[in-house]
Design a protein around this motif. Structure first.
Motif, PDB file in Angstrom:
ATOM      1  N   TYR A 129       0.848  -1.184   0.000  1.00 20.94           N
ATOM      2  CA  TYR A 129       0.000   0.000   0.000  1.00 20.94           C
ATOM      3  C   TYR A 129       0.892   1.246   0.000  1.00 20.94           C
ATOM      4  N   LYS A 130       0.626   2.165  -0.881  1.00 24.40           N
ATOM      5  CA  LYS A 130       1.426   3.372  -1.128  1.00 24.40           C
ATOM      6  C   LYS A 130       2.728   3.046  -1.844  1.00 24.40           C
ATOM      7  N   GLY A 131       2.837   1.819  -2.327  1.00 26.12           N
ATOM      8  CA  GLY A 131       3.935   1.402  -3.189  1.00 26.12           C
ATOM      9  C   GLY A 131       3.351   1.095  -4.556  1.00 26.12           C
ATOM     10  N   SER A 132       4.097   0.361  -5.377  1.00 21.36           N
ATOM     11  CA  SER A 132       3.578   0.005  -6.704  1.00 21.36           C
ATOM     12  C   SER A 132       4.385  -1.136  -7.304  1.00 21.36           C
ATOM     13  N   LEU A 133       3.786  -1.759  -8.304  1.00 21.41           N
ATOM     14  CA  LEU A 133       4.481  -2.742  -9.133  1.00 21.41           C
ATOM     15  C   LEU A 133       4.401  -2.228 -10.560  1.00 21.41           C
ATOM     16  N   LYS A 134       5.552  -1.979 -11.165  1.00 21.91           N
ATOM     17  CA  LYS A 134       5.599  -1.577 -12.575  1.00 21.91           C
ATOM     18  C   LYS A 134       6.186  -2.732 -13.363  1.00 21.91           C
ATOM     19  N   MET A 135       5.440  -3.150 -14.385  1.00 23.83           N
ATOM     20  CA  MET A 135       5.885  -4.230 -15.256  1.00 23.83           C
ATOM     21  C   MET A 135       5.981  -3.671 -16.670  1.00 23.83           C
ATOM     22  N   VAL A 136       7.129  -3.872 -17.302  1.00 25.65           N
ATOM     23  CA  VAL A 136       7.304  -3.449 -18.698  1.00 25.65           C
ATOM     24  C   VAL A 136       7.256  -4.701 -19.552  1.00 25.65           C
ATOM     25  N   ILE A 137       6.227  -4.731 -20.424  1.00 26.64           N
ATOM     26  CA  ILE A 137       5.974  -5.893 -21.263  1.00 26.64           C
ATOM     27  C   ILE A 137       5.868  -5.420 -22.701  1.00 26.64           C
ATOM     28  N   PHE A 138       6.751  -5.911 -23.566  1.00 21.31           N
ATOM     29  CA  PHE A 138       6.767  -5.491 -24.973  1.00 21.31           C
ATOM     30  C   PHE A 138       6.818  -3.971 -25.097  1.00 21.31           C
ATOM     31  N   GLY A 139       7.540  -3.305 -24.194  1.00 25.75           N
ATOM     32  CA  GLY A 139       7.687  -1.861 -24.232  1.00 25.75           C
ATOM     33  C   GLY A 139       6.535  -1.093 -23.612  1.00 25.75           C
ATOM     34  N   VAL A 140       5.517  -1.779 -23.145  1.00 27.24           N
ATOM     35  CA  VAL A 140       4.362  -1.132 -22.524  1.00 27.24           C
ATOM     36  C   VAL A 140       4.481  -1.273 -21.009  1.00 27.24           C
ATOM     37  N   THR A 141       4.312  -0.148 -20.293  1.00 24.93           N
ATOM     38  CA  THR A 141       4.384  -0.175 -18.835  1.00 24.93           C
ATOM     39  C   THR A 141       2.999  -0.362 -18.238  1.00 24.93           C
ATOM     40  N   VAL A 142       2.879  -1.366 -17.382  1.00 20.92           N
ATOM     41  CA  VAL A 142       1.645  -1.634 -16.637  1.00 20.92           C
ATOM     42  C   VAL A 142       1.971  -1.367 -15.176  1.00 20.92           C
ATOM     43  N   THR A 143       1.175  -0.527 -14.528  1.00 19.04           N
ATOM     44  CA  THR A 143       1.409  -0.191 -13.128  1.00 19.04           C
ATOM     45  C   THR A 143       0.273  -0.720 -12.266  1.00 19.04           C
ATOM     46  N   CYS A 144       0.652  -1.410 -11.195  1.00 13.71           N
ATOM     47  CA  CYS A 144      -0.315  -1.937 -10.234  1.00 13.71           C
ATOM     48  C   CYS A 144      -0.174  -1.157  -8.930  1.00 13.71           C
ATOM     49  N   THR A 145      -1.303  -0.787  -8.354  1.00 10.24           N
ATOM     50  CA  THR A 145      -1.311  -0.097  -7.064  1.00 10.24           C
ATOM     51  C   THR A 145      -2.387  -0.728  -6.187  1.00 10.24           C
ATOM     52  N   SER A 146      -2.388  -0.332  -4.930  1.00  7.32           N
ATOM     53  CA  SER A 146      -3.379  -0.852  -3.994  1.00  7.32           C
ATOM     54  C   SER A 146      -3.991   0.312  -3.221  1.00  7.32           C
ATOM     55  N   SER A 147      -5.250   0.169  -2.867  1.00  4.92           N
ATOM     56  CA  SER A 147      -5.930   1.216  -2.106  1.00  4.92           C
ATOM     57  C   SER A 147      -6.082   0.849  -0.633  1.00  4.92           C
ATOM     58  N   ALA A 148      -5.448  -0.243  -0.201  1.00  2.00           N
ATOM     59  CA  ALA A 148      -5.550  -0.667   1.198  1.00  2.00           C
ATOM     60  C   ALA A 148      -4.276  -1.385   1.628  1.00  2.00           C
ATOM     61  N   ALA A 149      -4.033  -1.382   2.923  1.00  2.00           N
ATOM     62  CA  ALA A 149      -2.849  -2.045   3.478  1.00  2.00           C
ATOM     63  C   ALA A 149      -2.911  -3.546   3.241  1.00  2.00           C
ATOM     64  N   GLN A 150      -1.733  -4.163   3.163  1.00  2.00           N
ATOM     65  CA  GLN A 150      -1.684  -5.616   2.980  1.00  2.00           C
ATOM     66  C   GLN A 150      -2.082  -6.308   4.278  1.00  2.00           C
ATOM     67  N   SER A 151      -2.516  -7.561   4.128  1.00  2.00           N
ATOM     68  CA  SER A 151      -2.979  -8.331   5.276  1.00  2.00           C
ATOM     69  C   SER A 151      -2.141  -9.599   5.396  1.00  2.00           C
ATOM     70  N   PRO A 152      -1.658 -10.006   6.535  1.00  2.00           N
ATOM     71  CA  PRO A 152      -2.053  -9.553   7.867  1.00  2.00           C
ATOM     72  C   PRO A 152      -1.337  -8.287   8.320  1.00  2.00           C
ATOM     73  N   GLY A 153      -0.416  -7.773   7.585  1.00  2.00           N
ATOM     74  CA  GLY A 153       0.298  -6.563   7.971  1.00  2.00           C
ATOM     75  C   GLY A 153       1.562  -6.454   7.159  1.00  2.00           C
ATOM     76  N   PRO A 154       2.355  -5.410   7.433  1.00  2.00           N
ATOM     77  CA  PRO A 154       3.587  -5.203   6.661  1.00  2.00           C
ATOM     78  C   PRO A 154       4.621  -6.295   6.930  1.00  2.00           C
ATOM     79  N   PHE A 155       5.538  -6.442   5.963  1.00  2.00           N
ATOM     80  CA  PHE A 155       6.686  -7.334   6.168  1.00  2.00           C
ATOM     81  C   PHE A 155       7.668  -6.609   7.071  1.00  2.00           C
ATOM     82  N   VAL A 156       8.062  -7.225   8.172  1.00  2.00           N
ATOM     83  CA  VAL A 156       9.023  -6.632   9.089  1.00  2.00           C
ATOM     84  C   VAL A 156      10.306  -7.441   8.995  1.00  2.00           C
ATOM     85  N   PHE A 157      11.385  -6.749   8.690  1.00  2.00           N
ATOM     86  CA  PHE A 157      12.684  -7.403   8.499  1.00  2.00           C
ATOM     87  C   PHE A 157      13.582  -7.194   9.700  1.00  2.00           C
TER      88      PHE A 157
END
Length: 157
Positions: A129-157
């Motif tokens: 959430y508030k990040g993104s996934l950009k995929m470039v396929i055959f020169g076309v950029t596809v962007t994925c976003t989210s409108s809510a936090a991930q579940s069960p919560g953030p990854f903590v390192f």
């Protein structure tokens, strides 16, 4: 005989010290949780539930995104998607995972990208959430976003 006892005693003491050192050695870092669910919107690829899987080895980490709700409009060969996954970090700078790792996918197949490598620091708290996934396929950029936090919560390192 006394020399044999001294050697045996020294060996036992060395073994005890080694065992003590192992007991107090810092444990390997481990990300928690190892999987999270997000809802992503990816334009022409569709949208819906996706699973993020995280692994960690020290400051190196990988993230993989899989989704049966997000599909490929065209057949794609293995390692043909240039992906950049940006994760929002509540404890500092965003973290970026990128690469061209994906399986071959037929048109209409569920999307999988990764494992994408990146660098993390102890205490990082990463959320799609508030990040993104950009995929470039055959020169076309596809962007994925989210409108809510991930579940069960953030990854903590």
């Amino acid at each position: 005989m006394p020399m044999k006892r001294i050697a045996t005693g020294a060996a036992l003491a060395a073994g005890a010290l080694a065992a003590t050192a192992l007991a107090f050695a810092p444990s390997a870092a481990a990300v928690t949780p190892t999987t999270a669910t997000v809802t992503a919107s990816c334009g022409v690829f569709g949208g819906g539930t996706a699973t993020l899987t995280a692994t960690q080895s020290g400051t190196s980490a990988t993230l993989t995104l899989t989704s049966s709700a997000i599909t490929t409009p065209l057949a794609l060969s293995a390692n043909s998607i240039a992906s950049t996954l940006t994760m929002a970090n509540s404890t500092g700078a965003n973290r970026v995972f990128s690469g061209t790792v994906n399986p071959a996918m037929a048109a209409g197949s569920p999307v999988t990208v990764g494992p994408l490598p990146g660098t993390v620091a102890a205490g990082d708290s990463l959320d799609f959430y508030k990040g993104s996934l950009k995929m470039v396929i055959f020169g076309v950029t596809v962007t994925c976003t989210s409108s809510a936090a991930q579940s069960p919560g953030p990854f903590v390192f």
